[in-house]
Scaffold this motif. Structure first.
Motif, PDB file in Angstrom:
ATOM      1  N   ASN A 123      39.718  34.928  38.943  1.00 16.47           N
ATOM      2  CA  ASN A 123      39.533  36.206  39.639  1.00 16.47           C
ATOM      3  C   ASN A 123      39.036  36.003  41.059  1.00 16.47           C
ATOM      4  OD1 ASN A 123      40.444  38.131  37.825  1.00 16.47           O
ATOM      5  ND2 ASN A 123      38.533  38.080  36.675  1.00 16.47           N
ATOM      6  N   SER A 124      38.148  35.054  41.248  1.00  9.26           N
ATOM      7  CA  SER A 124      37.645  34.797  42.602  1.00  9.26           C
ATOM      8  C   SER A 124      38.742  34.215  43.489  1.00  9.26           C
ATOM      9  CB  SER A 124      36.428  33.883  42.564  1.00  9.26           C
ATOM     10  OG  SER A 124      36.774  32.604  42.084  1.00  9.26           O
ATOM     11  N   ILE A 125      39.634  33.413  42.930  1.00  9.47           N
ATOM     12  CA  ILE A 125      40.767  32.876  43.690  1.00  9.47           C
ATOM     13  C   ILE A 125      41.728  34.000  44.050  1.00  9.47           C
ATOM     14  CG2 ILE A 125      42.812  31.398  43.523  1.00  9.47           C
ATOM     15  CD1 ILE A 125      41.095  29.472  41.837  1.00  9.47           C
ATOM     16  N   LEU A 126      41.984  34.908  43.101  1.00 12.33           N
ATOM     17  CA  LEU A 126      42.942  35.992  43.337  1.00 12.33           C
ATOM     18  C   LEU A 126      42.448  36.997  44.370  1.00 12.33           C
ATOM     19  CD1 LEU A 126      44.299  36.708  39.747  1.00 12.33           C
ATOM     20  CD2 LEU A 126      45.338  35.352  41.557  1.00 12.33           C
ATOM     21  N   GLN A 127      41.154  37.073  44.591  1.00  9.96           N
ATOM     22  CA  GLN A 127      40.624  38.003  45.595  1.00  9.96           C
ATOM     23  C   GLN A 127      41.065  37.636  47.006  1.00  9.96           C
ATOM     24  OE1 GLN A 127      39.156  40.889  44.948  1.00  9.96           O
ATOM     25  NE2 GLN A 127      39.523  40.363  42.809  1.00  9.96           N
ATOM     26  N   GLU A 128      41.499  36.395  47.204  1.00  6.25           N
ATOM     27  CA  GLU A 128      41.955  35.946  48.515  1.00  6.25           C
ATOM     28  C   GLU A 128      43.407  36.339  48.799  1.00  6.25           C
ATOM     29  OE1 GLU A 128      41.103  31.802  49.071  1.00  6.25           O
ATOM     30  OE2 GLU A 128      39.252  31.980  47.916  1.00  6.25           O
ATOM     31  N   LEU A 129      44.107  36.855  47.788  1.00  9.53           N
ATOM     32  CA  LEU A 129      45.506  37.258  47.953  1.00  9.53           C
ATOM     33  C   LEU A 129      45.614  38.636  48.581  1.00  9.53           C
ATOM     34  CD1 LEU A 129      47.071  36.227  44.524  1.00  9.53           C
ATOM     35  CD2 LEU A 129      47.479  35.144  46.723  1.00  9.53           C
ATOM     36  N   PRO A 130      46.747  38.933  49.230  1.00  9.42           N
ATOM     37  CA  PRO A 130      46.973  40.305  49.712  1.00  9.42           C
ATOM     38  C   PRO A 130      47.069  41.284  48.534  1.00  9.42           C
ATOM     39  CG  PRO A 130      48.521  38.770  50.718  1.00  9.42           C
ATOM     40  CD  PRO A 130      47.788  38.011  49.658  1.00  9.42           C
ATOM     41  N   ALA A 131      46.787  42.534  48.790  1.00  9.25           N
ATOM     42  CA  ALA A 131      46.747  43.551  47.728  1.00  9.25           C
ATOM     43  C   ALA A 131      48.096  43.732  47.048  1.00  9.25           C
ATOM     44  CB  ALA A 131      46.266  44.876  48.296  1.00  9.25           C
ATOM     45  N   ASP A 132      49.209  43.665  47.787  1.00 12.36           N
ATOM     46  CA  ASP A 132      50.513  43.861  47.154  1.00 12.36           C
ATOM     47  C   ASP A 132      50.850  42.715  46.216  1.00 12.36           C
ATOM     48  OD1 ASP A 132      50.738  42.188  49.353  1.00 12.36           O
ATOM     49  OD2 ASP A 132      52.857  42.674  49.667  1.00 12.36           O
ATOM     50  N   ASN A 142      50.837  42.772  41.460  1.00 11.15           N
ATOM     51  CA  ASN A 142      51.988  42.238  40.743  1.00 11.15           C
ATOM     52  C   ASN A 142      51.590  41.177  39.713  1.00 11.15           C
ATOM     53  OD1 ASN A 142      54.795  42.291  40.433  1.00 11.15           O
ATOM     54  ND2 ASN A 142      54.980  40.410  41.591  1.00 11.15           N
ATOM     55  N   ILE A 143      50.304  40.896  39.585  1.00  4.44           N
ATOM     56  CA  ILE A 143      49.807  39.832  38.707  1.00  4.44           C
ATOM     57  C   ILE A 143      49.032  40.449  37.549  1.00  4.44           C
ATOM     58  CG2 ILE A 143      48.250  37.866  38.579  1.00  4.44           C
ATOM     59  CD1 ILE A 143      48.795  37.392  41.547  1.00  4.44           C
ATOM     60  N   GLN A 144      49.283  39.906  36.342  1.00  2.12           N
ATOM     61  CA  GLN A 144      48.503  40.287  35.172  1.00  2.12           C
ATOM     62  C   GLN A 144      47.864  39.035  34.599  1.00  2.12           C
ATOM     63  OE1 GLN A 144      50.624  42.403  32.154  1.00  2.12           O
ATOM     64  NE2 GLN A 144      51.172  44.094  33.513  1.00  2.12           N
TER      65      GLN A 144
END
Length: 123
Positions: free
Chosen positions: A103-112, A116-118
């Protein structure tokens, strides 16, 4: 309890089925072929529901510690289908104790990309 990679792929395939997707290809399968690499990245499974597709990826401790993981997830979560140009969903299978790191890694991704990720907890 430590699960083998084959068992984690089976658990991810069960999540495909619960979401309505049929499995097109998967690693460690007897009757289905192994998925082809997407770009330069290996994936564990591909599913389909009508004209919607999904990629499945299992993440372990080694993959989460990899500094290139963010680029891999960003690339895979931004893929579209060839003809209908629909977004391809990305299912990430992770064990419970690694979910907070992911989750902490995914926070660095753009919102769009994030929408798209589950994330599915594999136990």
């Amino acid at each position: 309890m430590i699960l083998k990679h084959e068992d984690r792929v089976d658990a991810l395939i069960n999540q495909f089925w619960k979401s309505g997707y049929l499995t097109i290809s998967r690693k460690h399968g007897t009757f289905l072929p192994a998925p082809k690499p997407v770009g330069s990245y290996e994936i564990d499974a591909v599913g389909r529901y009508k004209k919607a597709y999904v990629f499945g990826l299992i993440l372990g401790e080694r993959e989460i510690a990899d500094p290139k993981l963010l680029n891999k997830i960003k690339y895979l979560s931004s893929r579209n289908t060839k003809y209908s140009n629909k977004r391809i969903k990305l299912f990430l299978g992770v064990q419970k104790h690694l979910a907070s790191k992911l989750n902490s890694i995914l926070q660095e991704l753009p919102a769009d990309n994030r929408k798209n990720i589950q994330i599915h907890i594999i136990s």
